[in-house]
Design a protein around this motif. Structure first.
Motif, PDB file in Angstrom:
ATOM      1  N   LEU A  98      -8.706   2.553   0.806  1.00 47.77           N
ATOM      2  CA  LEU A  98      -7.437   2.865   1.255  1.00 47.77           C
ATOM      3  C   LEU A  98      -6.848   2.342   1.967  1.00 47.77           C
ATOM      4  CD1 LEU A  98      -7.195   7.012   0.637  1.00 47.77           C
ATOM      5  CD2 LEU A  98      -7.475   4.964  -0.552  1.00 47.77           C
ATOM      6  N   ASP A  99      -7.988   0.723   2.677  1.00 47.59           N
ATOM      7  CA  ASP A  99      -8.179  -0.647   3.274  1.00 47.59           C
ATOM      8  C   ASP A  99      -6.416  -0.306   4.524  1.00 47.59           C
ATOM      9  OD1 ASP A  99      -9.329  -2.512   2.428  1.00 47.59           O
ATOM     10  OD2 ASP A  99      -9.087  -2.224   0.472  1.00 47.59           O
ATOM     11  N   ALA A 100      -6.455   1.006   4.550  1.00 40.49           N
ATOM     12  CA  ALA A 100      -5.646   1.597   5.943  1.00 40.49           C
ATOM     13  C   ALA A 100      -6.154   2.586   7.117  1.00 40.49           C
ATOM     14  CB  ALA A 100      -4.067   1.466   5.215  1.00 40.49           C
ATOM     15  N   ASP A 101      -5.644   2.623   7.919  1.00 43.54           N
ATOM     16  CA  ASP A 101      -6.239   3.517   8.840  1.00 43.54           C
ATOM     17  C   ASP A 101      -5.335   4.416   9.136  1.00 43.54           C
ATOM     18  OD1 ASP A 101      -4.438   2.778  11.352  1.00 43.54           O
ATOM     19  OD2 ASP A 101      -6.023   1.268  11.798  1.00 43.54           O
ATOM     20  N   PRO A 102      -6.224   5.200   9.586  1.00 43.80           N
ATOM     21  CA  PRO A 102      -5.166   7.137   9.849  1.00 43.80           C
ATOM     22  C   PRO A 102      -3.833   6.755  10.246  1.00 43.80           C
ATOM     23  CG  PRO A 102      -7.461   7.733  10.297  1.00 43.80           C
ATOM     24  CD  PRO A 102      -7.446   5.881   9.677  1.00 43.80           C
ATOM     25  N   ASP A 103      -3.260   5.827  11.067  1.00 37.65           N
ATOM     26  CA  ASP A 103      -2.638   6.317  11.931  1.00 37.65           C
ATOM     27  C   ASP A 103      -1.185   4.621  10.127  1.00 37.65           C
ATOM     28  OD1 ASP A 103      -2.710   6.860  14.019  1.00 37.65           O
ATOM     29  OD2 ASP A 103      -3.026   4.944  15.016  1.00 37.65           O
ATOM     30  N   ALA A 104      -1.805   4.335   9.724  1.00 37.30           N
ATOM     31  CA  ALA A 104      -1.041   3.565   8.893  1.00 37.30           C
ATOM     32  C   ALA A 104      -0.134   4.700   7.823  1.00 37.30           C
ATOM     33  CB  ALA A 104      -1.775   2.757   7.576  1.00 37.30           C
ATOM     34  N   ALA A 105       1.556   4.284   7.522  1.00 38.30           N
ATOM     35  CA  ALA A 105       2.838   5.112   6.751  1.00 38.30           C
ATOM     36  C   ALA A 105       1.676   5.762   5.456  1.00 38.30           C
ATOM     37  CB  ALA A 105       3.674   4.192   6.257  1.00 38.30           C
ATOM     38  N   SER A 106       1.105   4.979   5.259  1.00 38.63           N
ATOM     39  CA  SER A 106       0.436   5.178   3.550  1.00 38.63           C
ATOM     40  C   SER A 106      -0.723   6.230   3.485  1.00 38.63           C
ATOM     41  CB  SER A 106      -0.320   3.706   2.867  1.00 38.63           C
ATOM     42  OG  SER A 106      -1.405   3.423   3.560  1.00 38.63           O
ATOM     43  N   ILE A 107      -1.140   6.272   5.061  1.00 41.79           N
ATOM     44  CA  ILE A 107      -2.330   7.618   4.763  1.00 41.79           C
ATOM     45  C   ILE A 107      -1.095   8.632   5.464  1.00 41.79           C
ATOM     46  CG2 ILE A 107      -4.761   8.104   6.215  1.00 41.79           C
ATOM     47  CD1 ILE A 107      -4.809   5.725   4.004  1.00 41.79           C
TER      48      ILE A 107
ATOM     49  N   ARG B 124       0.562  -0.987   0.095  1.00 39.92           N
ATOM     50  CA  ARG B 124       0.092   0.368   0.135  1.00 39.92           C
ATOM     51  C   ARG B 124       0.873   1.022   0.005  1.00 39.92           C
ATOM     52  NH1 ARG B 124      -3.235  -3.712   3.047  1.00 39.92           N
ATOM     53  NH2 ARG B 124      -2.893  -2.799   4.829  1.00 39.92           N
ATOM     54  N   GLU B 125       1.819   1.361   1.059  1.00 42.73           N
ATOM     55  CA  GLU B 125       3.013   2.296   0.485  1.00 42.73           C
ATOM     56  C   GLU B 125       3.843   2.647  -0.481  1.00 42.73           C
ATOM     57  OE1 GLU B 125       6.022   1.515   3.397  1.00 42.73           O
ATOM     58  OE2 GLU B 125       4.765   1.630   5.071  1.00 42.73           O
ATOM     59  N   LEU B 126       3.383   1.902  -1.363  1.00 48.03           N
ATOM     60  CA  LEU B 126       4.643   1.480  -3.028  1.00 48.03           C
ATOM     61  C   LEU B 126       3.102   1.977  -3.429  1.00 48.03           C
ATOM     62  CD1 LEU B 126       6.341  -1.873  -3.004  1.00 48.03           C
ATOM     63  CD2 LEU B 126       7.149   0.794  -2.530  1.00 48.03           C
ATOM     64  N   GLN B 127       2.170   1.888  -3.877  1.00 47.28           N
ATOM     65  CA  GLN B 127       0.806   1.910  -4.630  1.00 47.28           C
ATOM     66  C   GLN B 127       0.617   3.201  -4.485  1.00 47.28           C
ATOM     67  OE1 GLN B 127      -1.794  -1.260  -2.982  1.00 47.28           O
ATOM     68  NE2 GLN B 127      -1.216  -2.920  -4.656  1.00 47.28           N
ATOM     69  N   THR B 128       0.524   3.753  -2.941  1.00 45.88           N
ATOM     70  CA  THR B 128       0.188   5.261  -2.455  1.00 45.88           C
ATOM     71  C   THR B 128       1.130   6.626  -3.659  1.00 45.88           C
ATOM     72  OG1 THR B 128      -1.207   4.007  -0.237  1.00 45.88           O
ATOM     73  CG2 THR B 128      -0.485   6.492  -0.655  1.00 45.88           C
ATOM     74  N   VAL B 129       2.644   6.170  -3.394  1.00 49.76           N
ATOM     75  CA  VAL B 129       3.464   6.534  -3.940  1.00 49.76           C
ATOM     76  C   VAL B 129       3.076   6.320  -5.122  1.00 49.76           C
ATOM     77  CG1 VAL B 129       5.995   6.809  -4.227  1.00 49.76           C
ATOM     78  CG2 VAL B 129       4.847   6.785  -1.872  1.00 49.76           C
TER      79      VAL B 129
END
Length: 283
Positions: A168-177, A140-145
């Motif tokens: 986005l399948d991640a909560d606000p604490d996730a690195a992607s968010i 998700r980090e790679l995809q969001t970047v």
């Protein structure tokens, strides 16, 4: 369109349709009535079905929308879609197959130029759909970047508004968010998008995938345990890109959850959706 709606207001809706699982005929009726009552200008659907025989988006929306679908689809025809009441210009699909683990899932970011009328003007609308697996935050980090970099390359130094939404399948604490919200950099890139829900409801967790919904509490999909054990609860977002000084051509006026209650005992989806009103300042 609602004749009372101000000309400088843009209404954006995002919703995971949960394909055609569950009591689809009943869910379909709830979705049709609810979406048409909200009268959005821009719509982003995740888990929408598009096959040679069926177009779920056209089925749910009135004929006044221009619709584009992602080419990335699973064998059931599931992917993402964008719909706009206004004309669409160039449409780009970003391939988010960033590691071998993403194989088999139609991850993509669909970016569409929206030719908004005055005073809104043109904007970029992005439906971002990364992988969902709990242990795929690296992907998700790679995809969001990848999605954010594609936006930056596309708009350059333009002040054109960018609205990025989706499941986005991640909560606000996730690195992607955190990356999207400007709280950390990833892969030599930093951006800043304003989270519409957090802006409108700073003290409300705003869960969109929650066991208060029995389709989450009791449901089993893809052979997994019931989603009541899922640790990520606010996973659907509406983001507005901000510039270096925090400015944007649009302001966040409101953001609300939608389909967060049953209608005559029918839940519209396993996700709650979001609708946001964005306004172009008149002064």
């Amino acid at each position: 369109m609602n004749p009372e709606k101000p000309a400088n207001l843009l209404r954006v809706l995002t919703m995971n349709l949960w394909q055609r699982y569950g009591a689809w005929a009943d869910r379909r009726s709830v979705l049709i009535e609810g979406i048409r009552a909200l009268q959005p200008d821009l719509v982003a659907f995740a888990e929408s079905i598009k096959t040679d025989d069926y177009d779920q988006v056209a089925d749910l929306l009135d004929p006044g929308f221009n619709v584009v679908h992602s080419k990335a689809r699973d064998p059931n025809g599931m992917g993402i879609s964008i719909a706009s009441r206004w004309p669409l210009g160039d449409v780009q699909e970003v391939d988010l197959s960033v590691t071998p683990r993403t194989a088999g899932f139609p991850c993509a970011a669909l970016m569409a130029e929206v030719i908004g009328p005055d005073p809104i003007g043109p904007l970029l609308f992005v439906n971002h759909f990364p992988n969902w697996q709990l242990n795929f935050e690296h992907e998700r980090e790679l995809q969001t970047v990848a999605a954010a970099r594609s936006v930056e390359e596309r708009i350059g130094q333009s002040t054109q508004p960018v609205v990025l939404v989706g499941d986005l399948d991640a909560d606000p604490d996730a690195a992607s968010i955190r990356f999207l919200s400007g709280r950390q950099s990833l892969n030599d890139l930093s951006v800043c998008y304003r989270d519409a829900w957090a802006s409108a409801h700073p003290d409300d967790p705003g869960h969109t995938f929650t066991p208060t919904n029995p389709l989450v509490r009791d449901g089993e999909v893809r052979g997994m345990r019931p989603f009541r054990d899922w640790p990520f609860r606010r996973i659907d977002y509406i983001f507005l890109r901000f510039g270096a000084h925090g400015g944007s051509a649009l302001d966040i006026k409101a953001c609300e959850r939608i389909f967060d209650e049953p209608v005559n005992g029918v839940w519209a989806s396993d996700h709650f959706g979001l609708v946001a009103d964005l306004v172009k300042p008149t002064v």
